[in-house]
Design an enzyme around this catalytic site. Structure first.
Site, PDB file in Angstrom:
ATOM      1  N   GLY A  85       0.817  -1.217   0.000  1.00 46.38           N
ATOM      2  CA  GLY A  85       0.000   0.000   0.000  1.00 46.38           C
ATOM      3  C   GLY A  85       0.847   1.262   0.000  1.00 46.38           C
ATOM      4  N   ASP A 108      -3.952 -13.112   2.965  1.00 44.34           N
ATOM      5  CA  ASP A 108      -4.846 -12.300   3.781  1.00 44.34           C
ATOM      6  C   ASP A 108      -4.451 -12.388   5.254  1.00 44.34           C
ATOM      7  OD1 ASP A 108      -7.226 -11.282   5.094  1.00 44.34           O
ATOM      8  OD2 ASP A 108      -8.205 -11.531   3.158  1.00 44.34           O
ATOM      9  N   SER A 126      -3.787   6.396  14.024  1.00 44.32           N
ATOM     10  CA  SER A 126      -4.131   7.609  13.296  1.00 44.32           C
ATOM     11  C   SER A 126      -4.496   8.720  14.265  1.00 44.32           C
ATOM     12  CB  SER A 126      -5.339   7.299  12.398  1.00 44.32           C
ATOM     13  OG  SER A 126      -5.916   8.483  11.916  1.00 44.32           O
ATOM     14  N   TYR A 177     -14.267   3.504  11.318  1.00 41.67           N
ATOM     15  CA  TYR A 177     -12.827   3.422  11.037  1.00 41.67           C
ATOM     16  C   TYR A 177     -12.033   3.851  12.272  1.00 41.67           C
ATOM     17  CZ  TYR A 177      -8.225   4.953   9.450  1.00 41.67           C
ATOM     18  OH  TYR A 177      -6.874   5.150   9.346  1.00 41.67           O
ATOM     19  N   LYS A 228      -9.449   1.733  15.092  1.00 38.48           N
ATOM     20  CA  LYS A 228      -8.087   2.084  15.523  1.00 38.48           C
ATOM     21  C   LYS A 228      -8.021   2.135  17.055  1.00 38.48           C
ATOM     22  CE  LYS A 228      -6.138   2.526  11.502  1.00 38.48           C
ATOM     23  NZ  LYS A 228      -5.174   1.523  11.045  1.00 38.48           N
ATOM     24  N   PHE A 275      -0.512  11.742  11.330  1.00 37.41           N
ATOM     25  CA  PHE A 275      -1.380  12.867  11.022  1.00 37.41           C
ATOM     26  C   PHE A 275      -1.799  12.732   9.545  1.00 37.41           C
ATOM     27  CE2 PHE A 275      -2.244  15.322  14.797  1.00 37.41           C
ATOM     28  CZ  PHE A 275      -1.679  14.440  15.690  1.00 37.41           C
ATOM     29  N   ASN A 276      -1.515  13.664   8.650  1.00 38.57           N
ATOM     30  CA  ASN A 276      -2.064  13.545   7.282  1.00 38.57           C
ATOM     31  C   ASN A 276      -0.954  13.213   6.285  1.00 38.57           C
ATOM     32  OD1 ASN A 276      -4.067  15.108   8.871  1.00 38.57           O
ATOM     33  ND2 ASN A 276      -5.178  15.056   6.953  1.00 38.57           N
ATOM     34  N   ASN A 302      -9.541  12.262   0.248  1.00 37.86           N
ATOM     35  CA  ASN A 302      -8.580  13.135   0.927  1.00 37.86           C
ATOM     36  C   ASN A 302      -8.165  14.285   0.021  1.00 37.86           C
ATOM     37  OD1 ASN A 302      -7.545  10.115   2.251  1.00 37.86           O
ATOM     38  ND2 ASN A 302      -8.301  11.734   3.555  1.00 37.86           N
TER      39      ASN A 302
HETATM   40  P1  NAD Z   1      -3.384   1.454   1.727  1.00 35.67           P
HETATM   41  O1  NAD Z   1      -4.792   1.053   1.509  1.00 35.67           O
HETATM   42  O2  NAD Z   1      -2.638   2.070   0.607  1.00 35.67           O
HETATM   43  O3  NAD Z   1      -2.537   0.193   2.255  1.00 35.67           O
HETATM   44  C1  NAD Z   1      -3.121  -0.836   3.005  1.00 35.67           C
HETATM   45  C2  NAD Z   1      -2.700  -2.149   2.349  1.00 35.67           C
HETATM   46  O4  NAD Z   1      -3.255  -3.233   3.104  1.00 35.67           O
HETATM   47  C3  NAD Z   1      -3.203  -2.301   0.926  1.00 35.67           C
HETATM   48  O5  NAD Z   1      -2.121  -2.654   0.088  1.00 35.67           O
HETATM   49  C4  NAD Z   1      -4.227  -3.436   0.999  1.00 35.67           C
HETATM   50  O6  NAD Z   1      -4.257  -4.215  -0.180  1.00 35.67           O
HETATM   51  C5  NAD Z   1      -3.709  -4.215   2.205  1.00 35.67           C
HETATM   52  N1  NAD Z   1      -4.743  -4.984   2.909  1.00 35.67           N
HETATM   53  C6  NAD Z   1      -5.951  -4.564   3.345  1.00 35.67           C
HETATM   54  N2  NAD Z   1      -6.589  -5.563   3.968  1.00 35.67           N
HETATM   55  C7  NAD Z   1      -5.761  -6.642   3.935  1.00 35.67           C
HETATM   56  C8  NAD Z   1      -5.862  -7.961   4.414  1.00 35.67           C
HETATM   57  N3  NAD Z   1      -6.957  -8.418   5.050  1.00 35.67           N
HETATM   58  N4  NAD Z   1      -4.825  -8.813   4.206  1.00 35.67           N
HETATM   59  C9  NAD Z   1      -3.704  -8.391   3.551  1.00 35.67           C
HETATM   60  N5  NAD Z   1      -3.560  -7.150   3.069  1.00 35.67           N
HETATM   61  C10 NAD Z   1      -4.573  -6.273   3.267  1.00 35.67           C
HETATM   62  O7  NAD Z   1      -3.372   2.422   3.018  1.00 35.67           O
HETATM   63  P2  NAD Z   1      -2.217   3.324   3.600  1.00 35.67           P
HETATM   64  O8  NAD Z   1      -2.567   4.731   3.343  1.00 35.67           O
HETATM   65  O9  NAD Z   1      -0.890   2.816   3.166  1.00 35.67           O
HETATM   66  O10 NAD Z   1      -2.437   3.066   5.149  1.00 35.67           O
HETATM   67  C11 NAD Z   1      -1.719   2.064   5.840  1.00 35.67           C
HETATM   68  C12 NAD Z   1      -2.204   2.033   7.290  1.00 35.67           C
HETATM   69  O11 NAD Z   1      -2.047   3.330   7.864  1.00 35.67           O
HETATM   70  C13 NAD Z   1      -3.684   1.686   7.432  1.00 35.67           C
HETATM   71  O12 NAD Z   1      -3.835   0.871   8.582  1.00 35.67           O
HETATM   72  C14 NAD Z   1      -4.341   3.026   7.662  1.00 35.67           C
HETATM   73  O13 NAD Z   1      -5.522   2.920   8.421  1.00 35.67           O
HETATM   74  C15 NAD Z   1      -3.260   3.770   8.434  1.00 35.67           C
HETATM   75  N6  NAD Z   1      -3.370   5.236   8.297  1.00 35.67           N
HETATM   76  C16 NAD Z   1      -3.370   5.793   7.046  1.00 35.67           C
HETATM   77  C17 NAD Z   1      -3.502   7.170   6.920  1.00 35.67           C
HETATM   78  C18 NAD Z   1      -3.535   7.811   5.557  1.00 35.67           C
HETATM   79  O14 NAD Z   1      -3.980   8.952   5.442  1.00 35.67           O
HETATM   80  N7  NAD Z   1      -3.087   7.173   4.494  1.00 35.67           N
HETATM   81  C19 NAD Z   1      -3.618   7.977   8.068  1.00 35.67           C
HETATM   82  C20 NAD Z   1      -3.595   7.359   9.320  1.00 35.67           C
HETATM   83  C21 NAD Z   1      -3.461   5.978   9.429  1.00 35.67           C
HETATM   84  C1  UD1 Z   2      -9.409  12.316   6.925  1.00 36.42           C
HETATM   85  C2  UD1 Z   2     -10.243  11.385   7.775  1.00 36.42           C
HETATM   86  C3  UD1 Z   2      -9.420  10.908   8.963  1.00 36.42           C
HETATM   87  C4  UD1 Z   2      -8.105  10.279   8.490  1.00 36.42           C
HETATM   88  C5  UD1 Z   2      -7.351  11.311   7.643  1.00 36.42           C
HETATM   89  C6  UD1 Z   2      -6.052  10.801   7.088  1.00 36.42           C
HETATM   90  C7  UD1 Z   2     -12.552  12.190   7.449  1.00 36.42           C
HETATM   91  C8  UD1 Z   2     -13.722  12.865   8.089  1.00 36.42           C
HETATM   92  N1  UD1 Z   2     -11.442  12.084   8.213  1.00 36.42           N
HETATM   93  O1  UD1 Z   2      -9.087  13.400   7.731  1.00 36.42           O
HETATM   94  O2  UD1 Z   2     -10.144   9.971   9.727  1.00 36.42           O
HETATM   95  O3  UD1 Z   2      -7.317   9.912   9.611  1.00 36.42           O
HETATM   96  O4  UD1 Z   2      -8.205  11.691   6.544  1.00 36.42           O
HETATM   97  O5  UD1 Z   2      -6.302   9.817   6.129  1.00 36.42           O
HETATM   98  O6  UD1 Z   2     -12.615  11.758   6.318  1.00 36.42           O
HETATM   99  N2  UD1 Z   2     -11.025  18.909   2.024  1.00 36.42           N
HETATM  100  C9  UD1 Z   2     -11.637  19.727   1.104  1.00 36.42           C
HETATM  101  N3  UD1 Z   2     -12.014  19.184  -0.093  1.00 36.42           N
HETATM  102  C10 UD1 Z   2     -11.807  17.858  -0.406  1.00 36.42           C
HETATM  103  C11 UD1 Z   2     -11.174  17.036   0.557  1.00 36.42           C
HETATM  104  C12 UD1 Z   2     -10.804  17.587   1.764  1.00 36.42           C
HETATM  105  O7  UD1 Z   2     -11.835  20.910   1.352  1.00 36.42           O
HETATM  106  O8  UD1 Z   2     -12.184  17.420  -1.502  1.00 36.42           O
HETATM  107  C13 UD1 Z   2     -10.585  19.509   3.310  1.00 36.42           C
HETATM  108  C14 UD1 Z   2     -11.205  18.880   4.542  1.00 36.42           C
HETATM  109  O9  UD1 Z   2     -12.415  19.506   4.874  1.00 36.42           O
HETATM  110  C15 UD1 Z   2     -10.090  19.107   5.583  1.00 36.42           C
HETATM  111  C16 UD1 Z   2      -8.804  19.035   4.761  1.00 36.42           C
HETATM  112  O10 UD1 Z   2      -9.189  19.271   3.405  1.00 36.42           O
HETATM  113  O11 UD1 Z   2     -10.204  20.391   6.132  1.00 36.42           O
HETATM  114  C17 UD1 Z   2      -8.106  17.693   4.838  1.00 36.42           C
HETATM  115  O12 UD1 Z   2      -9.031  16.659   4.494  1.00 36.42           O
HETATM  116  P1  UD1 Z   2      -8.575  15.118   4.352  1.00 36.42           P
HETATM  117  O13 UD1 Z   2      -7.415  15.035   3.453  1.00 36.42           O
HETATM  118  O14 UD1 Z   2      -9.789  14.331   4.005  1.00 36.42           O
HETATM  119  O15 UD1 Z   2      -8.055  14.735   5.809  1.00 36.42           O
HETATM  120  P2  UD1 Z   2      -8.773  14.835   7.246  1.00 36.42           P
HETATM  121  O16 UD1 Z   2     -10.053  15.559   7.170  1.00 36.42           O
HETATM  122  O17 UD1 Z   2      -7.773  15.364   8.202  1.00 36.42           O
END
Ligand code: NAD
Ligand code: UD1
Length: 343
Positions: free
Chosen positions: A10, A58, A130, A154, A158, A183-184, A204
């Site tokens: 991922g 899986d 997260s 979601y 966590k 964070f983001n 996002n």
């Molecule tokens: P992603 O979806 O790109 O990566 C997750 C990976 O897990 C994918 O490749 C998917 O195929 C694999 N996967 C899902 N379910 C599975 C299963 N049952 N068995 C095996 N593989 C499985 O997501 P990411 O952005 O890389 O996020 C990774 C982790 O970080 C997640 O747990 C997510 O909740 C957490 N996280 C992400 C963000 C973000 O904004 N990206 C923010 C906070 C926390």
């Molecule tokens: C979202 C998730 C949060 C997750 C985080 C990181 C929600 C409600 N929260 O948070 O649980 O941990 O992503 O993956 O989905 N925005 C726009 N236009 C858009 C998209 C976003 O204005 O099309 C704004 C949002 O209102 C926010 C900021 O951009 O103010 C960031 O948004 P986003 O990237 O979705 O992240 P989070 O809201 O922080």
């Protein structure tokens, strides 16, 4: 020193795999490709100059996980695998409880079983949590001892996993656990070969802005301009995925060296508004990002950014990249791969 990365194909896992190779570790990617593409493995080989082992399957399959752990005997596991779309989790809560909580239980049980067979090695886990666990924070910056809450399944998943890990450490002190609250995460590897590849319409901000800049979407909806923030739009702590990947390496090294468990924020400590991101992306890409102000999105908070001091103190880690770096790298990835890994 093998490190098993569940969900390693991922977005964050693939960048962490590259960082681990650079730090001298031997990452093994475990993924079912539910939200990623097998071509990632070729891209990882190109970037690192190495073949990276893949275990396709899986995390819900506990006997298979045990077999993977016995064969590879990793010194640590990073658990990224899971589902992460907030809106989908509201519509399909059982999917999130099953895959996220069930997946974590399956992995922890497999690690516990293999540890019982070979008690000389301490089970060592880094978990992807997260900033969503802080719910709507009363103040910013957010420190790790802020109260936790959830507003969607979601986030709930966590929180439950964090609590499970805490109970497990109490019951079995041999466990070494690093909980990382991201964070983001935004941006991409500077090669432009790997990056974020959201399925369908991105939820996002940064991937949506990137798709507007590349011409795939007409305009961005800015969700609210009447928040109590300097320009009225939502403020977040955007962190370069390369910094995040380095944070995982620091977390693994700290767990292996000190054996102490920890929970830390991974953020920059700086907040940027939606309009800051739009401006920075226009500058990085040289493309216009038209936007329209739309109503607030349900569940959004006005502002959210980290106090990252604990990560610096415990892990010796801090974020180094600026918002301009994040936009430049996101743009390189997006313009070279307008349809993500399907390009
Ligand atoms: P992603 O979806 O790109 O990566 C997750 C990976 O897990 C994918 O490749 C998917 O195929 C694999 N996967 C899902 N379910 C599975 C299963 N049952 N068995 C095996 N593989 C499985 O997501 P990411 O952005 O890389 O996020 C990774 C982790 O970080 C997640 O747990 C997510 O909740 C957490 N996280 C992400 C963000 C973000 O904004 N990206 C923010 C906070 C926390
Ligand atoms: C979202 C998730 C949060 C997750 C985080 C990181 C929600 C409600 N929260 O948070 O649980 O941990 O992503 O993956 O989905 N925005 C726009 N236009 C858009 C998209 C976003 O204005 O099309 C704004 C949002 O209102 C926010 C900021 O951009 O103010 C960031 O948004 P986003 O990237 O979705 O992240 P989070 O809201 O922080």
């Amino acid at each position: 020193m093998k490190i098993l990365l569940t969900g390693g194909a991922g977005y964050i896992g693939s960048h962490t795999a590259v960082a681990l190779v650079a730090a001298g570790f031997d990452p093994i990617v475990l993924d079912n490709f539910a939200n990623s593409h097998p071509v990632v493995m070729e891209r990882l080989a190109t970037i690192t100059g190495r073949h990276i082992a893949l275990e396709r399957g899986d995390v819900l399959d506990t006997p298979w996980l045990e077999d993977v752990l016995r064969r590879h005997q990793p010194v640590g596991v990073v658990h990224f695998a899971g589902d992460k779309a907030v809106g989908e989790s509201v519509a399909l809560p059982l999917k999130y409880f099953h895959n996220n909580i069930g997946g974590a239980v399956s992995l922890l049980r497999a690690m516990e079983t293999v540890h019982t067979e070979n008690p000389a090695t301490a089970p060592t886990l880094v978990f992807s949590s997260s900033a969503t666990v802080y719910g709507d924070p009363a103040t910013v910056p957010i420190t790790e001892n802020f109260p936790r809450s959830h507003t969607n399944p979601y986030g709930h998943s966590k929180l439950v996993i964090e609590d499970m890990l805490s109970a497990l450490r109490t019951a079995s002190p041999a466990w070494r656990v690093g909980v990382l609250r991201y964070f983001n995460p935004v941006g991409a590897h500077p090669s432009g070969l790997i990056g974020e590849d959201p399925a369908g319409i991105p939820n996002n901000l940064m991937p949506f802005v990137a798709q507007v800049a590349v011409g795939q979407r007409e305009h961005l909806n800015v969700y609210g301009d009447d928040y109590p923030t300097p320009d009225g739009t939502g403020v977040r702590d955007y962190i370069h995925v390369q910094d995040l990947a380095a944070g995982h390496v620091a977390a693994i090294k700290t767990l292996l060296r000190q054996g102490e468990s920890f929970t830390v924020n991974l953020g920059t400590g700086r907040g940027h508004s939606v309009l800051d991101v739009v401006k920075a992306f226009e500058a990085a890409s040289g493309k216009p990002v038209p936007y329209r102000v739309a109503p607030r999105r349900a569940g959004d908070v006005a502002q959210c950014w980290a106090d990252p001091a604990l990560a610096l103190r415990l892990l010796g880690w801090q974020a180094l990249h600026t918002l301009d770096d994040m936009c430049a790298d996101a743009w390189r990835w997006q313009s070279a791969n307008p349809n993500g890994y399907r390009s």
